[in-house]
Structures are given as C-alpha cells and as structure tokens.
Design a protein around this motif. Structure first.
Motif, PDB file in Angstrom:
ATOM      1  N   ASP A 149       0.833  -1.201   0.000  1.00 46.07           N
ATOM      2  CA  ASP A 149       0.000   0.000   0.000  1.00 46.07           C
ATOM      3  C   ASP A 149       0.870   1.254   0.000  1.00 46.07           C
ATOM      4  O   ASP A 149       0.465   2.307  -0.456  1.00 46.07           O
ATOM      5  N   VAL A 150       2.052   1.116   0.582  1.00 43.86           N
ATOM      6  CA  VAL A 150       2.944   2.261   0.756  1.00 43.86           C
ATOM      7  C   VAL A 150       4.366   1.832   0.405  1.00 43.86           C
ATOM      8  O   VAL A 150       4.791   0.733   0.774  1.00 43.86           O
ATOM      9  N   ARG A 173       5.405   4.696 -10.085  1.00 41.19           N
ATOM     10  CA  ARG A 173       4.100   5.163 -10.590  1.00 41.19           C
ATOM     11  C   ARG A 173       3.594   4.263 -11.712  1.00 41.19           C
ATOM     12  O   ARG A 173       2.395   4.021 -11.831  1.00 41.19           O
ATOM     13  N   ARG A 176       2.163   1.330 -10.145  1.00 41.97           N
ATOM     14  CA  ARG A 176       0.837   1.635  -9.604  1.00 41.97           C
ATOM     15  C   ARG A 176      -0.212   1.545 -10.711  1.00 41.97           C
ATOM     16  O   ARG A 176      -1.295   1.007 -10.518  1.00 41.97           O
ATOM     17  N   LYS A 184      -0.935   3.420  -2.433  1.00 45.20           N
ATOM     18  CA  LYS A 184      -1.495   4.740  -2.116  1.00 45.20           C
ATOM     19  C   LYS A 184      -0.443   5.831  -2.019  1.00 45.20           C
ATOM     20  O   LYS A 184      -0.654   6.956  -2.455  1.00 45.20           O
ATOM     21  N   GLN A 185       0.701   5.503  -1.400  1.00 37.95           N
ATOM     22  CA  GLN A 185       1.652   6.573  -1.106  1.00 37.95           C
ATOM     23  C   GLN A 185       3.086   6.156  -1.381  1.00 37.95           C
ATOM     24  O   GLN A 185       3.444   4.998  -1.198  1.00 37.95           O
ATOM     25  N   ILE A 186       3.868   7.135  -1.776  1.00 35.59           N
ATOM     26  CA  ILE A 186       5.311   6.929  -1.912  1.00 35.59           C
ATOM     27  C   ILE A 186       5.987   7.974  -1.024  1.00 35.59           C
ATOM     28  O   ILE A 186       5.819   9.178  -1.241  1.00 35.59           O
ATOM     29  N   PHE A 187       6.702   7.498  -0.024  1.00 38.29           N
ATOM     30  CA  PHE A 187       7.403   8.422   0.870  1.00 38.29           C
ATOM     31  C   PHE A 187       8.900   8.383   0.608  1.00 38.29           C
ATOM     32  O   PHE A 187       9.466   7.295   0.398  1.00 38.29           O
ATOM     33  N   ASP A 213       5.676  16.821  -1.402  1.00 38.40           N
ATOM     34  CA  ASP A 213       4.504  15.935  -1.216  1.00 38.40           C
ATOM     35  C   ASP A 213       4.891  14.510  -0.822  1.00 38.40           C
ATOM     36  O   ASP A 213       4.048  13.752  -0.360  1.00 38.40           O
ATOM     37  N   ASN A 214       6.139  14.142  -1.053  1.00 36.88           N
ATOM     38  CA  ASN A 214       6.565  12.778  -0.736  1.00 36.88           C
ATOM     39  C   ASN A 214       7.311  12.676   0.601  1.00 36.88           C
ATOM     40  O   ASN A 214       7.746  11.592   0.977  1.00 36.88           O
ATOM     41  N   ILE A 216       7.695  13.181   4.828  1.00 30.84           N
ATOM     42  CA  ILE A 216       6.887  13.102   6.051  1.00 30.84           C
ATOM     43  C   ILE A 216       7.276  14.314   6.895  1.00 30.84           C
ATOM     44  O   ILE A 216       8.468  14.607   7.024  1.00 30.84           O
ATOM     45  N   ALA A 257       3.135   7.788  10.283  1.00 31.93           N
ATOM     46  CA  ALA A 257       2.876   8.167   8.882  1.00 31.93           C
ATOM     47  C   ALA A 257       2.585   6.930   8.036  1.00 31.93           C
ATOM     48  O   ALA A 257       1.746   6.967   7.134  1.00 31.93           O
TER      49      ALA A 257
END
Ligand SMILES: Nc1ncnc2c1ncn2[C@@H]1O[C@H](COP(=O)(O)OP(=O)(O)OP(=O)(O)O)[C@@H](O)[C@H]1O
Ligand SMILES: [Mg+2]
Length: 262
Positions: A149-150, A173, A176, A184-187, A213-214, A216, A257
C-alpha cells in the motif's frame, strides 16, 4: 492488513535497517507484524537469526529449511505455515534463504508472476506487513510493488542519491498504474543525515523544494530525516534497542505516517 515496502535500487541506503526498526517498533507496541525479506542477500533474515541463543539456533535453522519464502512461492508450503516464529520477537518472518536468488529466473516465464506476492500473501492474517527489498531493479522489486500500500524510499542525504529519484518514482508510478492501483503513497525518507555536513543540508533542502509531497513532516513542520547514528549501527550489529529520545520520537513519527490507523 497494511503492507509497506522499503525500496531503493541503490544499495546501502538503509532499506534493511529501517524496515527492521519499523517492524520491531510495531511489534513492541503490540501489533501483529509479518516481516517479508524479499532480498536474496538475506541481510534481514540473518539479523533475526543472529539474535537467537545457541540453544534455539539449531532448532530454528531446521525449521527454516521448510519455512521460507522460496518454498512458499513454489507452493511447497501454505502461506500461514511459511512464517517463521522466533523466540526473541513477536515479528513473524518470511525468510529469504540463499536459494531465493533463483526465484528471479524460476518464475520469470510464469504467466502473471508479477502478482505472485499479491496472490499468496494478501490473505494472511496480520495487521502489518513490512517488506525489505533488494538494492537492484529486478522482478523481485515488482513483486513487492504489486503487494504494498505504501512504498518508502530511504534516500541517502546527498545529491548523487537524490538525482536518481525521478527514474525511481516514475517506475513506482508505472507499477501503480499497471500492477497495483491500491498503492497509495510513496514516501521519501532522508537517511544517514549528518547535521555537520553542508552537503546533507543542501540535499535535504533540495528534497523539500522538489519532493515536498513525498516527505513526512513532524509536528514542528520540519521534514522527517533519520540521523547517521552509532545507536542505529548498534541496533543492527548488536541488536541493542534504540533508546535516545530523539531517535525514538523520529521512529514514532515514521510509524504513524506509515500506519496512520494504528
Ligand atoms: N541512520 C543510520 N545511521 C548509522 N548507520 C546506518 C544508518 N542507516 C543505515 N546504516 C548502516 O548502513 C549500512 C547499510 O544499511 P542497510 O544494510 O540497511 O542498507 P540497504 O539499503 O538495506 O543495503 P542493500 O541495498 O545492500 O540491501 C549498515 O551497516 C547500517 O547499519
Ligand atoms: Mg538491505
């Protein structure tokens, strides 16, 4: 279940270290955790084995002959039986044995192999799955992308490392889009930050400017980064728990996070 993969095609950036820290932190707060060692190098598997006492070691080593990731992929063992339980931790390990390297060629031509992890692991009963991945680009990387998911990309805080990010992000991406719309997210997680070095500050500023945006963010609005610290080496080499207030609170922010529902 929420699955988080630590990924970076660059080696030595802290994928194994940070994934182990997060898994242990979750286990210590009472969560059910599976650690998936998707790296044929098996560094994380070895880290768990190194913690065993001389009395436990032979027994666990024998169990490892059947309870491992490769046997799971070959469907020689059912997912719930492939998890290695260890006396020193409540984390359940899906272990990488030396033959896991062969998975890259053994499953390459199998139709739909990209979804192997997804098919085999999504049904497991756990709250969290933490996945370590190899420092390379291979079909193994796609397997974890199909499941998670992450994604967390630990980034060494220096410009050479930062410059590889556009290609890496693009690849995730694409995964995805074609493999896993649930991703959902890429940190990005700046690691090995040395506060004394100008080059580290420069790279961190660059990350904030280009990839806000990526990242934390902590309560004080500072981006979360992991310092280069002897206590982290102690955690890896001697299994000493991380104790400093600063490190504990950074790990808490990270876990929060990654697993906001906990
Ligand atoms: N924040 C940190 N402070 C100090 N040492 C660190 C830190 N993060 C990682 N290390 C050390 O850096 C080395 C490389 O870390 P690690 O093995 O986790 O990287 P990796 O990305 O998993 O590498 P590989 O791609 O080879 O699997 C290890 O010796 C680890 O102890
Ligand atoms: Mg590693």
């Amino acid at each position: 279940m929420r699955a988080v993969a630590f990924q970076n095609q660059k080696g030595g950036v802290g994928k194994s270290t940070l994934s182990l820290l997060v898994a242990e932190q979750l286990a210590q707060s009472g969560r059910k955790v599976i650690f998936l060692d998707n790296d044929p190098q098996g560094n994380s598997t070895q880290w768990f084995l190194n913690r065993l006492t001389d009395a436990d070691y032979p027994l666990i080593l024998e169990e490892l002959q059947s309870k491992n990731l490769y046997n799971l992929l070959e469907e020689k063992i059912a997912p719930q039986n492939a998890l290695l339980e260890l006396p020193e931790t409540t984390v359940k390990l899906l272990a990488a044995t030396p033959n896991y390297e062969q998975a890259k060629t053994a499953f390459r031509d199998q139709p739909g192999h990209e979804n192997l992890f997804r098919m085999l692991l999504l049904g497991l009963s756990t709250e969290a799955l933490v996945c370590d991945t190899p420092g390379e680009l291979s079909l193994l990387t796609n397997w974890s992308l199909s499941l998670c998911d992450v994604v967390v990309i630990p980034v060494q805080t220096e410009m050479f490392a930062v410059e590889t990010l556009p290609i890496q992000l693009e690849r995730i991406r694409t995964a995805r889009k074609y493999l896993n719309p649930e991703l959902k997210q890429i940190f990005l997680l700046p690691n090995l930050f040395d506060t004394r070095l100008k080059s580290c500050h420069y790279a961190l500023d660059y990350l904030v400017d280009h990839y806000r945006d990526n990242l934390i963010f902590q309560e004080d609005q500072q981006p979360l980064w992991i310092p280069k610290r002897a206590e982290i080496m102690g955690f890896i080499d001697s299994h000493e728990p991380v104790r400093s207030n600063d490190m504990t609170s950074r790990l808490q922010v990270l876990v929060q996070a990654l697993f906001p529902e906990f």
